[in-house]
Design an enzyme around this catalytic site. Sequence first.
Site, mmCIF file in Angstrom:
data_model
loop_
_atom_site.group_PDB
_atom_site.id
_atom_site.type_symbol
_atom_site.label_atom_id
_atom_site.label_comp_id
_atom_site.label_asym_id
_atom_site.label_seq_id
_atom_site.Cartn_x
_atom_site.Cartn_y
_atom_site.Cartn_z
ATOM 1 N N GLU A 238 49.737 53.875 48.910
ATOM 2 C CA GLU A 238 50.894 53.550 49.701
ATOM 3 C C GLU A 238 50.650 53.991 51.099
ATOM 4 O O GLU A 238 50.817 55.210 51.457
ATOM 5 C CB GLU A 238 52.064 54.052 49.046
ATOM 6 C CG GLU A 238 53.490 53.809 49.679
ATOM 7 C CD GLU A 238 54.507 54.671 49.095
ATOM 8 O OE1 GLU A 238 55.462 55.044 49.714
ATOM 9 O OE2 GLU A 238 54.604 54.801 47.661
ATOM 10 N N CYS A 272 56.814 55.469 57.157
ATOM 11 C CA CYS A 272 55.766 54.116 57.068
ATOM 12 C C CYS A 272 56.611 53.004 57.115
ATOM 13 O O CYS A 272 56.043 51.761 57.690
ATOM 14 C CB CYS A 272 54.973 54.199 55.745
ATOM 15 S SG CYS A 272 56.055 54.244 54.146
#
Length: 484
Positions: A238, A272
């Site tokens: 991820e 992110c």
Amino acid sequence: MNRQAEASAQQSGLVSTDPATGERIWSGDIGDAAAEVAAARAAWPEWAAHSLAYRIETLRRFANVVRQKDTEFAELISRETGKPFWEARTEVGAVINKVEISINAYAERTPQRRLEAAMGNKVAVRHKPHGVLAVLGPYNFPAHLPNGHIVPALIAGNAIVFKPSEKTPATGEFLVGCFHEAGVPEGVIRLLIGGPDEGRALAGQPEIDGLLFTGSARAGQSLHQQFSDMPHKILALELGGNNPLVVWRSKHIEAAAMIAVQSAYLTAGQRCTAARRLIVEQGQEEELLSDIQNLIDRMIVDHPFADPQPFMGPVIDDLAADHVQDQWLNLMMKGAKPLRRLDRPFDERPYLTPALIDVTGIKDRPDEEIFGPVLQVIRVKDFDAAIDEANNTRFGLAASLIGDSPAEYDRFWANVRAGVINWNKPTNGAPSTAPFGGLGASGNHRPSAFYAADYCAYPVTSSEADRPRASLGEGLRDPNMQED
């Protein structure tokens, strides 16, 4: 503590400091990856042999332990990361909620199935845990993001070796302590303290059965290369994003500006999913940019426990702040025009002010994740150009369209390459009840959140009958016939 003293202290161990004040809040010894993996390997069979109901009830006790310690936990997260206390409380809430979400996800994504087959036979589909999984956590959500791997992995029956970021070891230690207090055996979830060297050592241990990672694209690429000759081990990545936010002919400019600010500057831009690029229509953007700048001017940047509460605290440390400033200066040197400057208001502390910069038309614009409060404005001539610009990145994590036309959203959704595509919502704040992951440099097609159950267990297909039946219809000689 200054940088020289901090480096000296870390020669014999690991030190964590409060980015808002510089105060030392935690210190500990560097761990041994091989020893932690061996302990987890020894404890795993008994944990895997417990019933699913037993593991679920243990994890529910974990949620209750965290609930009882929510204020203490949130205060620690704020002190170690610099994020506002109100935001740290939402992170602790996400840790608690992850348990029931993961229970539901395991039931939906990895159910047991029995199907009828010919002649009274049955086909069964069940799932097994991988074994010992390594989890490498990030510093921006030091409890919620690793917990998003750990909880579903434990429910599935795996043992865990968790290495928190070297920048947030105290939060990692607190999280693991909550699991142990709830009754997860100490061998089943192990804490590995250390920096990049310990992370590489953990990833290289032959006795792990997989690795679950949240962090930078550069580190993820390195892990992907390290695991390239180990297809028998699960690897879930991820990673980051250079995420586009397109605002196109919206009649709700004030709301659009607030969504842009939320997308770009929450957690001081250390998400992110944060919007890195604001894509707008040339000639129609001035009111929107004016509203965004007005909100920036009102934004409180202060320590986590300030009154009134700040919108942003500092970034994680001076090195991170220095890097964001270097990236900002690089854009300036290429000809970008600042609309709101990136400033460092306090010497020797990693506070940054929210910045807005026009990068339209500059050559060789870097396709990189600026992990801080910097939003780049790009002006385009039409909607096709907006879609092209949204896709002008090697990343593919999150994208959002702010606009009034359902038809344009349909075009946007169909043509933009991202794992999270939103309409009239921020790029960040993805729901835990849905899959979360990206394409390209943003991940390796192992979405987390609700789909984390998929990489925490593997399916086993069984053809079953209550007694053996067999016949060979072709290819055998008739036993009653004699050969010439």
